[in-house]
Design a protein around this motif. Structure first.
Motif, PDB file in Angstrom:
ATOM      1  N   PHE A  51      40.450  47.235  29.623  1.00 54.88           N
ATOM      2  CA  PHE A  51      40.404  48.150  30.763  1.00 54.88           C
ATOM      3  C   PHE A  51      41.539  47.804  31.719  1.00 54.88           C
ATOM      4  O   PHE A  51      41.754  46.632  32.027  1.00 54.88           O
ATOM      5  CB  PHE A  51      39.091  47.995  31.539  1.00 54.88           C
ATOM      6  CG  PHE A  51      37.868  48.410  30.791  1.00 54.88           C
ATOM      7  CD1 PHE A  51      37.309  49.667  30.986  1.00 54.88           C
ATOM      8  CD2 PHE A  51      37.246  47.539  29.903  1.00 54.88           C
ATOM      9  CE1 PHE A  51      36.160  50.046  30.307  1.00 54.88           C
ATOM     10  CE2 PHE A  51      36.105  47.908  29.223  1.00 54.88           C
ATOM     11  CZ  PHE A  51      35.553  49.168  29.419  1.00 54.88           C
ATOM     12  N   LEU A  58      42.125  48.556  35.424  1.00 49.50           N
ATOM     13  CA  LEU A  58      41.376  49.044  36.592  1.00 49.50           C
ATOM     14  C   LEU A  58      42.102  48.653  37.873  1.00 49.50           C
ATOM     15  O   LEU A  58      42.942  47.745  37.863  1.00 49.50           O
ATOM     16  CB  LEU A  58      39.985  48.402  36.615  1.00 49.50           C
ATOM     17  CG  LEU A  58      39.076  48.639  35.414  1.00 49.50           C
ATOM     18  CD1 LEU A  58      38.056  47.521  35.272  1.00 49.50           C
ATOM     19  CD2 LEU A  58      38.373  49.966  35.581  1.00 49.50           C
ATOM     20  N   ARG A 110      43.680  45.136  37.711  1.00 49.07           N
ATOM     21  CA  ARG A 110      42.629  44.317  37.109  1.00 49.07           C
ATOM     22  C   ARG A 110      42.604  44.586  35.607  1.00 49.07           C
ATOM     23  O   ARG A 110      42.484  45.734  35.180  1.00 49.07           O
ATOM     24  CB  ARG A 110      41.276  44.684  37.716  1.00 49.07           C
ATOM     25  CG  ARG A 110      40.111  43.943  37.107  1.00 49.07           C
ATOM     26  CD  ARG A 110      38.806  44.409  37.713  1.00 49.07           C
ATOM     27  NE  ARG A 110      37.658  43.729  37.139  1.00 49.07           N
ATOM     28  CZ  ARG A 110      36.401  44.088  37.348  1.00 49.07           C
ATOM     29  NH1 ARG A 110      36.139  45.117  38.153  1.00 49.07           N
ATOM     30  NH2 ARG A 110      35.424  43.429  36.781  1.00 49.07           N
ATOM     31  N   LEU A 130      29.737  53.229  37.059  1.00 47.47           N
ATOM     32  CA  LEU A 130      30.192  53.035  35.686  1.00 47.47           C
ATOM     33  C   LEU A 130      29.354  51.962  34.993  1.00 47.47           C
ATOM     34  O   LEU A 130      29.151  50.882  35.528  1.00 47.47           O
ATOM     35  CB  LEU A 130      31.666  52.633  35.661  1.00 47.47           C
ATOM     36  CG  LEU A 130      32.298  52.463  34.287  1.00 47.47           C
ATOM     37  CD1 LEU A 130      32.226  53.773  33.489  1.00 47.47           C
ATOM     38  CD2 LEU A 130      33.735  51.998  34.426  1.00 47.47           C
ATOM     39  N   ARG A 131      28.843  52.287  33.825  1.00 48.74           N
ATOM     40  CA  ARG A 131      28.046  51.356  33.006  1.00 48.74           C
ATOM     41  C   ARG A 131      28.617  51.326  31.592  1.00 48.74           C
ATOM     42  O   ARG A 131      29.025  52.360  31.063  1.00 48.74           O
ATOM     43  CB  ARG A 131      26.584  51.810  32.906  1.00 48.74           C
ATOM     44  CG  ARG A 131      25.888  52.044  34.227  1.00 48.74           C
ATOM     45  CD  ARG A 131      25.428  50.737  34.864  1.00 48.74           C
ATOM     46  NE  ARG A 131      24.778  50.979  36.147  1.00 48.74           N
ATOM     47  CZ  ARG A 131      25.391  50.981  37.320  1.00 48.74           C
ATOM     48  NH1 ARG A 131      26.679  50.794  37.398  1.00 48.74           N
ATOM     49  NH2 ARG A 131      24.734  51.199  38.439  1.00 48.74           N
ATOM     50  N   LEU A 132      28.623  50.162  30.987  1.00 48.99           N
ATOM     51  CA  LEU A 132      29.037  50.053  29.594  1.00 48.99           C
ATOM     52  C   LEU A 132      27.783  50.204  28.742  1.00 48.99           C
ATOM     53  O   LEU A 132      26.910  49.343  28.754  1.00 48.99           O
ATOM     54  CB  LEU A 132      29.732  48.723  29.330  1.00 48.99           C
ATOM     55  CG  LEU A 132      30.998  48.469  30.158  1.00 48.99           C
ATOM     56  CD1 LEU A 132      31.677  47.186  29.710  1.00 48.99           C
ATOM     57  CD2 LEU A 132      31.951  49.637  30.076  1.00 48.99           C
ATOM     58  N   LEU A 190      29.540  40.969  34.125  1.00 49.40           N
ATOM     59  CA  LEU A 190      29.530  42.229  34.878  1.00 49.40           C
ATOM     60  C   LEU A 190      28.213  42.450  35.624  1.00 49.40           C
ATOM     61  O   LEU A 190      28.124  43.337  36.459  1.00 49.40           O
ATOM     62  CB  LEU A 190      29.817  43.411  33.952  1.00 49.40           C
ATOM     63  CG  LEU A 190      31.224  43.407  33.342  1.00 49.40           C
ATOM     64  CD1 LEU A 190      31.379  44.557  32.365  1.00 49.40           C
ATOM     65  CD2 LEU A 190      32.292  43.453  34.426  1.00 49.40           C
ATOM     66  N   LEU A 221      40.409  43.867  32.403  1.00 47.92           N
ATOM     67  CA  LEU A 221      39.095  43.438  31.920  1.00 47.92           C
ATOM     68  C   LEU A 221      39.085  43.613  30.409  1.00 47.92           C
ATOM     69  O   LEU A 221      39.347  44.700  29.909  1.00 47.92           O
ATOM     70  CB  LEU A 221      38.000  44.289  32.561  1.00 47.92           C
ATOM     71  CG  LEU A 221      36.585  44.118  32.027  1.00 47.92           C
ATOM     72  CD1 LEU A 221      36.053  42.722  32.316  1.00 47.92           C
ATOM     73  CD2 LEU A 221      35.666  45.176  32.650  1.00 47.92           C
ATOM     74  N   LEU A 224      32.222  46.753  38.164  1.00 45.13           N
ATOM     75  CA  LEU A 224      32.967  47.928  37.697  1.00 45.13           C
ATOM     76  C   LEU A 224      32.958  48.971  38.813  1.00 45.13           C
ATOM     77  O   LEU A 224      32.162  48.871  39.753  1.00 45.13           O
ATOM     78  CB  LEU A 224      32.294  48.497  36.451  1.00 45.13           C
ATOM     79  CG  LEU A 224      32.381  47.642  35.191  1.00 45.13           C
ATOM     80  CD1 LEU A 224      31.512  48.228  34.084  1.00 45.13           C
ATOM     81  CD2 LEU A 224      33.827  47.526  34.728  1.00 45.13           C
ATOM     82  N   ASP A 280      38.599  38.504  32.579  1.00 42.86           N
ATOM     83  CA  ASP A 280      38.634  39.457  33.689  1.00 42.86           C
ATOM     84  C   ASP A 280      39.551  38.846  34.737  1.00 42.86           C
ATOM     85  O   ASP A 280      39.295  37.739  35.208  1.00 42.86           O
ATOM     86  CB  ASP A 280      37.218  39.656  34.246  1.00 42.86           C
ATOM     87  CG  ASP A 280      37.135  40.734  35.310  1.00 42.86           C
ATOM     88  OD1 ASP A 280      38.168  41.360  35.634  1.00 42.86           O
ATOM     89  OD2 ASP A 280      36.025  40.955  35.832  1.00 42.86           O
ATOM     90  N   THR A 322      39.157  55.919  43.128  1.00 40.04           N
ATOM     91  CA  THR A 322      39.531  54.818  42.241  1.00 40.04           C
ATOM     92  C   THR A 322      40.941  54.963  41.699  1.00 40.04           C
ATOM     93  O   THR A 322      41.605  53.969  41.429  1.00 40.04           O
ATOM     94  CB  THR A 322      38.542  54.745  41.045  1.00 40.04           C
ATOM     95  OG1 THR A 322      37.215  54.702  41.561  1.00 40.04           O
ATOM     96  CG2 THR A 322      38.778  53.525  40.209  1.00 40.04           C
ATOM     97  N   VAL A 345      42.326  55.020  35.664  1.00 41.93           N
ATOM     98  CA  VAL A 345      41.809  53.876  34.912  1.00 41.93           C
ATOM     99  C   VAL A 345      42.136  54.160  33.452  1.00 41.93           C
ATOM    100  O   VAL A 345      41.847  55.248  32.957  1.00 41.93           O
ATOM    101  CB  VAL A 345      40.277  53.735  35.095  1.00 41.93           C
ATOM    102  CG1 VAL A 345      39.718  52.689  34.161  1.00 41.93           C
ATOM    103  CG2 VAL A 345      39.941  53.422  36.538  1.00 41.93           C
TER     104      VAL A 345
END
Length: 184
Positions: A153, A155, A84, A62-64, A51, A86, A58, A73, A128, A131
């Motif tokens: 995810f 997405l 998508r 957006l951050r994990l 990522l 992920l 992403l 992925d 978007t 999600v």
């Protein structure tokens, strides 16, 4: 003839002396000629996490916010729509904390939480769309285990966002062709 054999012996001694001297010089100088310098690390240089490559990012913002690694992925067909999928594994924390951190990350990125079915989290943002995120703890994980569960995810599908050659490497992007056999 005694002079010739003395001369031969002298030449032989000098030759042997020069060979020994040359061997000693080569041994002393050999570390300078392509020998490895021990660094204490014998692991290969790895690509950055999937990522962080910029190939398939992403959604913006957006951050994990938890320790994780991307397993796969790629694009899948969901109800006739290209999406998508992920899949990441999360480490060191429980499923409830992952859900809390994901919710906070999605909200910080401008998403609105929606009601999901069961243990599925759903977030929307005008640019978007919806999600969904499913957090699944691994069963019977020992207390000292690093990997604790999986997050899947759903997405919107996106095109590759970079022309960097690393984006063509499935092991870097985790976008494996159908012909690859994956352990799931």
């Amino acid at each position: 003839m005694p002079g010739i054999s003395d001369s031969s012996a002298t030449v032989r001694r000098v030759s042997i002396g020069l060979v020994v001297l040359l061997a000693v010089v080569l041994v002393l100088l050999s570390p300078q000629f392509g020998r490895a310098h021990p660094e204490g690390s014998y692991r290969p240089v790895l690509d950055p996490p999937a990522l962080e490559l910029g190939c398939y990012p992403l959604p913006e913002g957006l951050r994990l916010d938890f320790a994780h690694q991307v397993r796969t992925d790629g694009d899948v067909e969901v109800d006739g729509e290209r999406r998508r999928e992920l899949v990441v594994q999360y480490d060191l924390i429980g499923a409830d904390e992952v859900r809390e951190r994901l919710t906070a990350s999605f909200v910080a990125a401008g998403f609105t939480p929606e009601t999901g079915a069961g243990d599925v989290l759903v977030f929307t943002r005008p640019d978007t769309g919806p999600v969904s995120v499913k957090v699944e703890p691994l069963p019977d994980v020992p207390e000292d285990a690093t990997v604790r569960g999986t997050v899947t995810f759903d997405l919107p599908s996106i095109a590759v966002a970079s022309d960097d050659p690393v984006c063509d490497d499935p092991y870097a992007t985790k976008r494996f062709p159908d012909s690859y056999e994956l352990a799931r």
